[in-house]
Design a protein around this motif. Structure first.
Motif, short mmCIF file in Angstrom:
data_model
loop_
_atom_site.label_atom_id
_atom_site.label_comp_id
_atom_site.label_asym_id
_atom_site.label_seq_id
_atom_site.Cartn_x
_atom_site.Cartn_y
_atom_site.Cartn_z
N THR A 9 -0.04 6.60 3.69
CA THR A 9 1.34 6.43 3.24
C THR A 9 1.38 5.91 1.81
O THR A 9 0.42 5.33 1.32
CB THR A 9 2.12 5.43 4.14
OG1 THR A 9 1.48 4.17 4.07
CG2 THR A 9 2.17 5.91 5.58
N CYS A 10 2.51 6.11 1.20
CA CYS A 10 2.79 5.53 -0.12
C CYS A 10 3.97 4.59 0.08
O CYS A 10 5.08 5.01 0.40
CB CYS A 10 3.15 6.63 -1.14
SG CYS A 10 3.58 5.96 -2.75
N MET A 66 -0.26 8.00 -10.13
CA MET A 66 -0.76 6.69 -9.70
C MET A 66 0.16 5.98 -8.73
O MET A 66 -0.10 4.85 -8.35
CB MET A 66 -1.02 5.82 -10.92
CG MET A 66 0.19 5.43 -11.68
SD MET A 66 -0.36 4.39 -13.02
CE MET A 66 1.16 4.14 -13.86
N ALA A 67 1.21 6.64 -8.25
CA ALA A 67 2.22 5.98 -7.41
C ALA A 67 1.62 5.33 -6.17
O ALA A 67 2.07 4.27 -5.76
CB ALA A 67 3.30 6.98 -7.01
N GLY A 68 0.62 5.92 -5.58
CA GLY A 68 0.03 5.35 -4.36
C GLY A 68 -0.87 4.17 -4.59
O GLY A 68 -1.10 3.38 -3.69
N SER A 69 -1.37 4.01 -5.81
CA SER A 69 -2.37 2.97 -6.05
C SER A 69 -1.93 1.86 -7.01
O SER A 69 -2.48 0.77 -6.98
CB SER A 69 -3.66 3.60 -6.58
OG SER A 69 -3.41 4.26 -7.81
N ARG A 70 -0.97 2.14 -7.85
CA ARG A 70 -0.54 1.16 -8.86
C ARG A 70 1.00 1.16 -8.94
O ARG A 70 1.58 1.55 -9.95
CB ARG A 70 -1.14 1.50 -10.23
CG ARG A 70 -2.65 1.37 -10.27
CD ARG A 70 -3.14 1.63 -11.69
NE ARG A 70 -4.55 1.38 -11.83
CZ ARG A 70 -5.09 0.20 -12.11
NH1 ARG A 70 -4.33 -0.85 -12.28
NH2 ARG A 70 -6.39 0.07 -12.23
N LYS A 75 6.27 1.63 -11.66
CA LYS A 75 7.67 1.27 -11.86
C LYS A 75 7.98 1.02 -13.33
O LYS A 75 9.04 1.42 -13.83
CB LYS A 75 8.02 0.04 -11.02
CG LYS A 75 8.12 0.32 -9.55
CD LYS A 75 8.48 -0.93 -8.77
CE LYS A 75 8.64 -0.61 -7.29
NZ LYS A 75 9.10 -1.77 -6.51
N ILE A 76 7.05 0.38 -14.03
CA ILE A 76 7.25 0.13 -15.46
C ILE A 76 7.31 1.46 -16.21
O ILE A 76 8.21 1.68 -17.05
CB ILE A 76 6.15 -0.78 -16.03
CG1 ILE A 76 6.27 -2.18 -15.42
CG2 ILE A 76 6.21 -0.83 -17.55
CD1 ILE A 76 5.08 -3.09 -15.70
#
Length: 182
Positions: A9-10, A66-70, A75-76
């Motif tokens: 999941t993310c 990189m949404a799943g890991s960082r 968001k920045i």
């Protein structure tokens, strides 16, 4: 398929992301008079090789990869992409008022129109290299805006460009902060 394994999941939720901008007002979008030459200069920052369009697409691509890991860094970057979209809207308003045409082509003095493509992007695989490419692009766009400000003799246009530069300088600070944390 083995249903006994836990699903991947993310958990990163991007709802409510706000533009990464300085907490300062933007000047009104207005010009002293029509000037297609100025519109062409602003068109370069709208959708040239180094442009708001390139920044939006590069930030969104980097965030997506990189949404799943960082999540925090994603968001920045997404907030920075939203800020760049706001800049695009302001630049489009200036281009229209100056008598230019808004599109995905830019024109430098004496050259053929050039169409924006994804080849304008720098998309490294590693996170630290993504941030470095983003930082280099922000510094280049600041230089480009400052050059255009020196070339444009319309104080209304320049006030908008100067305000955009302040947001770009804020993005430099955010990127350097993320790079220091890597």
């Amino acid at each position: 398929m083995d249903n006994s394994k836990e699903a991947l999941t993310c958990d990163c939720n991007f709802s409510g992301i706000k533009p990464a901008v300085m907490d300062l007002p933007y000047p009104p979008i207005r010009v002293r008079e029509r000037n297609p030459g100025y519109a062409d200069l602003i068109g370069i920052s709208y959708c040239g090789m180094i442009s708001e369009m390139s920044a939006v697409m590069q930030y969104i691509n980097n965030e997506s990869r990189m949404a799943g890991s960082r999540c925090a860094e994603g968001k920045i970057l997404l907030g920075m992409a939203i800020a760049e979209m706001t800049h695009m809207q302001m630049l489009a308003g200036l281009i229209n008022l100056l008598g230019g045409n808004v599109g995905y082509t830019s024109r430098q003095a004496g050259t053929q129109p050039w169409m924006w493509t994804p080849q304008c992007l720098t998309l490294p695989e590693r996170f630290d290299k993504m941030l470095q490419a983003d930082l280099e692009r922000e510094l280049a766009v600041i230089d480009q805006y400052n050059m255009h400000i020196r070339m444009i003799g319309d104080d209304y246009v320049n006030s908008v460009l100067n305000r955009i530069v302040q947001d770009e300088q804020y993005h430099v600070m955010l990127l350097r902060s993320m790079m220091d944390a890597v």
